[in-house]
Motif scaffolding. Structure first.
Motif, mmCIF file in Angstrom:
data_model
loop_
_atom_site.group_PDB
_atom_site.id
_atom_site.type_symbol
_atom_site.label_atom_id
_atom_site.label_comp_id
_atom_site.label_asym_id
_atom_site.label_seq_id
_atom_site.Cartn_x
_atom_site.Cartn_y
_atom_site.Cartn_z
ATOM 1 N N ASP A 162 0.913 -1.280 0.007
ATOM 2 C CA ASP A 162 -0.198 -0.226 0.219
ATOM 3 C C ASP A 162 1.087 0.919 0.347
ATOM 4 O OD1 ASP A 162 -2.070 -1.610 0.082
ATOM 5 O OD2 ASP A 162 -1.991 -1.854 2.416
ATOM 6 N N GLY A 163 2.123 1.396 -0.229
ATOM 7 C CA GLY A 163 2.814 2.588 -0.897
ATOM 8 C C GLY A 163 3.616 2.425 0.629
ATOM 9 N N LYS A 164 4.126 2.016 1.601
ATOM 10 C CA LYS A 164 4.034 1.574 2.778
ATOM 11 C C LYS A 164 5.627 0.983 2.400
ATOM 12 C CE LYS A 164 2.066 5.241 4.175
ATOM 13 N NZ LYS A 164 2.792 6.832 4.232
ATOM 14 N N ALA A 165 6.594 0.843 3.716
ATOM 15 C CA ALA A 165 7.608 0.473 3.456
ATOM 16 C C ALA A 165 8.060 -0.256 4.985
ATOM 17 C CB ALA A 165 8.890 0.873 2.946
ATOM 18 N N GLU A 166 7.896 0.989 5.946
ATOM 19 C CA GLU A 166 7.904 0.592 7.254
ATOM 20 C C GLU A 166 6.572 -0.307 7.972
ATOM 21 O OE1 GLU A 166 9.239 0.752 10.828
ATOM 22 O OE2 GLU A 166 10.470 2.464 9.583
ATOM 23 N N GLY A 167 7.462 -0.976 8.696
ATOM 24 C CA GLY A 167 7.334 -2.180 8.616
ATOM 25 C C GLY A 167 7.044 -3.098 8.563
ATOM 26 N N VAL A 168 7.481 -2.706 7.447
ATOM 27 C CA VAL A 168 6.849 -3.470 5.755
ATOM 28 C C VAL A 168 8.181 -4.612 5.019
ATOM 29 C CG1 VAL A 168 6.422 -4.350 2.900
ATOM 30 C CG2 VAL A 168 5.254 -3.072 5.286
ATOM 31 N N LEU A 169 8.798 -3.488 4.670
ATOM 32 C CA LEU A 169 10.414 -4.075 4.123
ATOM 33 C C LEU A 169 11.371 -4.051 5.504
ATOM 34 C CD1 LEU A 169 12.972 -3.640 2.464
ATOM 35 C CD2 LEU A 169 13.367 -1.686 2.552
ATOM 36 N N ASN A 170 11.251 -3.443 6.329
ATOM 37 C CA ASN A 170 11.751 -3.865 7.581
ATOM 38 C C ASN A 170 11.397 -5.040 8.832
ATOM 39 O OD1 ASN A 170 10.035 -1.983 8.217
ATOM 40 N ND2 ASN A 170 11.720 -0.599 9.674
ATOM 41 N N SER A 171 10.566 -6.199 8.191
ATOM 42 C CA SER A 171 9.296 -6.750 8.467
ATOM 43 C C SER A 171 10.716 -7.965 9.426
ATOM 44 C CB SER A 171 8.805 -7.186 8.382
ATOM 45 O OG SER A 171 9.263 -8.280 7.061
ATOM 46 N N GLU A 172 9.691 -8.619 11.413
ATOM 47 C CA GLU A 172 10.860 -9.675 11.068
ATOM 48 C C GLU A 172 10.947 -10.792 10.388
ATOM 49 O OE1 GLU A 172 10.466 -12.911 14.586
ATOM 50 O OE2 GLU A 172 8.642 -11.320 14.740
ATOM 51 N N GLU A 173 9.904 -11.261 9.086
ATOM 52 C CA GLU A 173 10.153 -12.052 8.039
ATOM 53 C C GLU A 173 11.324 -12.261 7.350
ATOM 54 O OE1 GLU A 173 6.231 -12.185 9.323
ATOM 55 O OE2 GLU A 173 7.535 -10.692 8.796
ATOM 56 N N ASN A 174 11.483 -10.584 7.022
ATOM 57 C CA ASN A 174 12.476 -10.021 5.833
ATOM 58 C C ASN A 174 13.864 -10.032 6.575
ATOM 59 O OD1 ASN A 174 10.885 -9.204 3.655
ATOM 60 N ND2 ASN A 174 11.021 -7.326 3.421
ATOM 61 N N VAL A 175 14.250 -9.500 7.883
ATOM 62 C CA VAL A 175 15.261 -9.463 8.548
ATOM 63 C C VAL A 175 16.130 -10.996 8.808
ATOM 64 C CG1 VAL A 175 16.751 -9.243 11.127
ATOM 65 C CG2 VAL A 175 14.934 -7.598 9.933
ATOM 66 N N GLN A 176 15.025 -11.643 8.871
ATOM 67 C CA GLN A 176 15.516 -13.471 9.152
ATOM 68 C C GLN A 176 15.865 -14.275 7.822
ATOM 69 O OE1 GLN A 176 12.413 -15.699 11.608
ATOM 70 N NE2 GLN A 176 12.519 -15.023 13.286
ATOM 71 N N ALA A 177 15.225 -13.840 6.856
ATOM 72 C CA ALA A 177 15.701 -14.529 5.202
ATOM 73 C C ALA A 177 17.300 -13.494 5.069
ATOM 74 C CB ALA A 177 14.915 -13.503 4.143
ATOM 75 N N LEU A 178 17.308 -12.496 5.286
ATOM 76 C CA LEU A 178 18.668 -12.083 5.075
ATOM 77 C C LEU A 178 19.783 -12.036 5.734
ATOM 78 C CD1 LEU A 178 17.317 -8.424 3.484
ATOM 79 C CD2 LEU A 178 17.898 -10.353 2.301
ATOM 80 N N GLU A 179 19.203 -12.633 7.286
ATOM 81 C CA GLU A 179 20.402 -13.224 7.312
ATOM 82 C C GLU A 179 20.422 -14.045 7.334
ATOM 83 O OE1 GLU A 179 19.343 -10.770 11.922
ATOM 84 O OE2 GLU A 179 18.473 -13.026 11.662
ATOM 85 N N ALA A 180 19.609 -15.113 6.956
ATOM 86 C CA ALA A 180 20.263 -16.205 6.550
ATOM 87 C C ALA A 180 20.748 -15.662 5.098
ATOM 88 C CB ALA A 180 19.282 -17.406 5.911
ATOM 89 N N TRP A 181 20.402 -15.062 4.468
ATOM 90 C CA TRP A 181 20.689 -14.909 3.007
ATOM 91 C C TRP A 181 22.372 -14.781 3.339
ATOM 92 C CZ3 TRP A 181 22.948 -10.125 1.358
ATOM 93 C CH2 TRP A 181 23.039 -10.168 0.292
ATOM 94 N N ALA A 182 22.880 -13.452 4.314
ATOM 95 C CA ALA A 182 24.172 -12.982 4.917
ATOM 96 C C ALA A 182 25.036 -13.932 5.346
ATOM 97 C CB ALA A 182 24.479 -11.877 5.488
ATOM 98 N N SER A 183 24.247 -14.975 5.620
ATOM 99 C CA SER A 183 25.416 -16.161 6.794
ATOM 100 C C SER A 183 25.914 -16.583 4.840
ATOM 101 C CB SER A 183 24.283 -16.950 7.325
ATOM 102 O OG SER A 183 23.469 -17.917 6.687
ATOM 103 N N TRP A 184 25.691 -17.387 4.107
ATOM 104 C CA TRP A 184 25.695 -18.317 3.162
ATOM 105 C C TRP A 184 26.840 -17.483 2.592
ATOM 106 C CZ3 TRP A 184 20.370 -18.119 -0.140
ATOM 107 C CH2 TRP A 184 19.872 -18.782 1.321
#
Length: 458
Positions: A246-268
């Motif tokens: 809905d045109g918003k990034a706050e609470g979406v881009l920086n969500s817990e799901e995204n944080v966990q996914a990118l923590e995994a990605w960075a660990s690779w």
């Protein structure tokens, strides 16, 4: 000059050279900036700000792979010789400069027809640089598009772009190295490795890969560039996250799901080969690589029957993959001449034209009928997985478990979204805190959207 096919190529040192026909006997040389290129193009493109062009249309496209550019030039020549009513003049612009050239060119100096990368379509609509194709291209052409092409070419319920092809993103494996590690390759979306299985397999495959690294993630392509957004968004979609809602990034881009996914990605990174040579996987140095269909000709020639195509790992919501490639649209410069522009696009989207192009670039055919006949993507063919993924395409704000191919956000603000996200990815790959980087990116995106009234159409 308007009756010529002009080819622009990027030389090894970043110089852009415009090759003028022999009778002109000179070369125009300039630094490769989009603005300089746009200024030069405005003087020679022949676009006339909406005036009728007596059956002549100007066409811009990106100069990508050599085989792809040659195929397009051949198709333009075929179109011109197939009838006497319309002449299409093609200009190829270096891919690195292409989008910035359109951005820096006023609408009245654009060509009649132009190519664009799918995620940029909505921004060009917002800037009044594209018109709806619903009454320009034939209904037969529109109805024949595969789902992925329909998804990425639609904005505000109208069609603004059509494409000859789409792309697939997957995990490619070396069967010999997989066998040596005792790992079985999944071949369907339902069999995709869980992220936990994937990470365990990376450790095992690093032991048998000659480089000591298990996978090439495309680091050499630049995670801050569009490559980063295209190749990591499947991780966050599979984890239940997304970039924008809905045109918003706050609470979406920086969500817990995204944080966990990118923590995994960075660990690779521990298992990732930087692959500065660009040949780590086809040379057999890594067991895996994470890239798209366009590499199939290179990989299949190098590995033969050892080449395996697999779905990307499942973070919980099923395997996901990005899609959306180069598409075509019509600009306001074609006003009064849209029949000519439409006839050109209808020709480009015939099965014969599509077959010519995908033979050159190994892409997914963009029409349902061409896809059915494909020797690569048809039933039981080597790249069928990509076709199956695109059959269940969806938008990034309504990702479900059943959906596999997901389009990047279709919004005029996409350039800001991918720029902020890409900057965060680069920092995260370098060891920065994931939550902090995504928080910063979300603020930057929301600030830009606020400054632009949410990119709402007037």
């Amino acid at each position: 000059m308007s009756n010529l096919i002009t080819t622009l190529t990027r030389e090894a040192k970043g110089i852009v050279t415009m090759h003028i026909p022999r009778r002109s006997r000179h070369l125009a040389v300039m630094t490769g900036t989009g603005l300089s290129l746009a200024l030069l193009m405005s003087g020679c493109s022949g676009a006339s700000g909406g005036e009728e062009s007596d059956g002549t249309i100007e066409v811009w496209a990106h100069a990508g792979q050599a085989a792809e550019s040659e195929a397009l030039q051949g198709l333009v020549e075929d179109f011109n010789s197939s009838q006497e009513d319309v002449t299409a003049n093609l200009t190829l612009i270096p891919e690195a400069d292409y989008t910035s050239t359109i951005q820096s060119t006023s609408a009245d100096e654009l060509p009649d027809v132009m190519e664009m990368d799918a995620p940029t379509m909505a921004s060009f609509v917002y800037d009044r640089k594209l018109i709806s194709l619903d009454d320009v291209v034939s209904s037969e052409t529109l109805d024949n598009r595969i789902e992925g092409i329909k998804e990425s070419g639609t904005y505000n319920d109208a069609t603004y772009a059509v494409g000859l092809f789409d792309v697939g993103l997957g995990l490619w494996g070396n069967a010999t190295l997989l066998d040596e590690a005792g790992i079985e390759a999944p071949t369907t979306a339902e069999e995709a490795w869980t992220v936990e299985e994937f990470e365990a397999n990376l450790a095992e495959l690093a032991e048998v890969s000659p480089s000591g690294q298990a996978i090439d993630l495309g680091e050499a392509n630049g995670f801050a560039a569009e490559w980063g957004t295209f190749t990591t968004t499947p991780d966050i979609w599979s984890a239940g996250g997304t970039l924008l809602k809905d045109g918003k990034a706050e609470g979406v881009l920086n969500s817990e799901e995204n944080v966990q996914a990118l923590e995994a990605w960075a660990s690779w990174r521990e298992y990732a080969d930087p692959n500065t040579s660009g040949t780590a996987f086809p040379d057999g140095q890594t067991a895996l690589t994470w890239t798209g269909n366009w590499m199939y000709p290179t990989f299949s020639e190098a590995l033969g029957e050892d080449l395996v195509l697999m779905p990307l790992p499942d973070f919980g919501l099923g395997t996901k993959a990005g899609h959306g490639s180069w598409q075509w649209g019509v600009t306001p410069a074609a006003e009064g001449n849209t029949d000519a522009a439409g006839s050109f696009l209808d020709f480009l989207l015939t099965d014969d034209s599509i077959a010519t192009m995908v033979e050159a670039n190994a892409a997914v055919p963009g029409s349902s009928s061409a896809l059915e006949q494909s020797e690569l993507y048809g039933p039981d063919k080597p790249l069928e997985l990509f076709a199956n993924n695109l059959a269940s395409a969806c938008g990034s704000e309504n990702v479900t478990e059943e959906c596999i191919a997901v389009a990047r956000p279709v919004t005029p603000g996409y350039p800001t979204v991918t720029s902020a996200f890409g900057s965060a990815l680069l920092a995260i790959w370098g060891g920065a805190d994931v939550q902090e980087e995504l928080d910063s990116a979300a603020r930057a995106i929301d600030s830009d959207f606020s400054d632009n009234n949410g990119y709402q159409d007037d």
